[in-house]
Motif scaffolding. Sequence first.
Motif, short mmCIF file in Angstrom:
data_model
loop_
_atom_site.label_atom_id
_atom_site.label_comp_id
_atom_site.label_asym_id
_atom_site.label_seq_id
_atom_site.Cartn_x
_atom_site.Cartn_y
_atom_site.Cartn_z
N ASP A 169 0.86 -1.17 0.00
CA ASP A 169 0.00 0.00 0.00
C ASP A 169 0.90 1.23 0.00
O ASP A 169 1.66 1.45 0.94
CB ASP A 169 -0.88 -0.02 1.26
N TRP A 216 -3.96 4.67 5.10
CA TRP A 216 -3.73 3.31 5.60
C TRP A 216 -4.65 3.02 6.78
O TRP A 216 -5.27 1.95 6.85
CB TRP A 216 -2.26 3.17 5.98
N HIS A 260 -7.07 -0.83 4.54
CA HIS A 260 -6.04 -1.39 3.66
C HIS A 260 -6.26 -2.89 3.46
O HIS A 260 -6.99 -3.53 4.23
CB HIS A 260 -4.63 -1.12 4.20
N VAL A 261 -5.66 -3.43 2.44
CA VAL A 261 -5.75 -4.85 2.13
C VAL A 261 -5.11 -5.64 3.28
O VAL A 261 -3.99 -5.30 3.71
CB VAL A 261 -5.03 -5.15 0.79
N TYR A 286 -0.56 -0.91 -4.75
CA TYR A 286 -1.86 -0.29 -4.95
C TYR A 286 -1.91 1.05 -4.24
O TYR A 286 -1.13 1.33 -3.34
CB TYR A 286 -3.02 -1.20 -4.50
N TRP A 305 -5.22 4.50 -3.99
CA TRP A 305 -6.67 4.66 -3.79
C TRP A 305 -7.50 3.98 -4.85
O TRP A 305 -8.41 3.24 -4.54
CB TRP A 305 -7.04 6.14 -3.74
N PHE A 309 -7.44 0.30 -3.87
CA PHE A 309 -8.25 0.03 -2.68
C PHE A 309 -9.73 0.27 -2.96
O PHE A 309 -10.60 -0.44 -2.43
CB PHE A 309 -7.77 0.90 -1.51
N TRP A 326 -11.12 -2.84 -4.33
CA TRP A 326 -11.07 -3.88 -3.29
C TRP A 326 -12.35 -3.78 -2.45
O TRP A 326 -13.04 -4.77 -2.23
CB TRP A 326 -9.83 -3.69 -2.42
N TYR A 348 -11.35 -5.74 4.60
CA TYR A 348 -10.19 -4.86 4.71
C TYR A 348 -9.97 -4.53 6.17
O TYR A 348 -10.87 -4.63 7.00
CB TYR A 348 -10.35 -3.60 3.85
#
Length: 178
Positions: free
Chosen positions: A63, A70, A74-75, A103, A105, A133, A136, A143
């Motif tokens: 990220d 963050w 985040h992932v 990645y 935004w 994200f 995602w 997340y």
Amino acid sequence: MSPTTVPATTVPATTAGPVLRVPPAAPAVAAAHFRTSLALYADVSDVAAALGAGGDPGFVVLDSRSAESWEQGHVPGAVHLPTALIGERAGRLLDRSVPVVTYCWGPGCNGATRAALALAELGYQVKEMLGGFEYWVREGLAYETSRGTERGAADPLTAPVGAACPVNGAATAPSCGC
């Protein structure tokens, strides 16, 4: 030369319209381009499937956004490394033998591209996660935030109900159509 004898990659100017004003590339040129594209980019669904398959996915997710971003989300399992700090911290946080998927935004942000460039210039193998994200979350994937793990409802326009791309071509998951 009549329109019936024109090679497949050429379209008569009178019928081309804006889409075919510039003819499509030759198949070999197109194949090389799209092969390169797949070497440079991964999509959210593929990254999520690889991370969710259990075991080592063979890459690390990075990220490249700010600390505030963050904290918002985040992932799961991603490494946080803002683009501006890559030169200073990448060597401590990343293994050059492990590919990195960056990645930021979303499609309107080029932070992941800038991070991927910085990493590539330092000798890392790197791909950019298309959609970032934003996609995602839009796909309804879990997340992490400063409050814990969260998950929103999938956007039916970007993640149709019940659609999932098979992992490595396996027939066990429903097809997403792509």
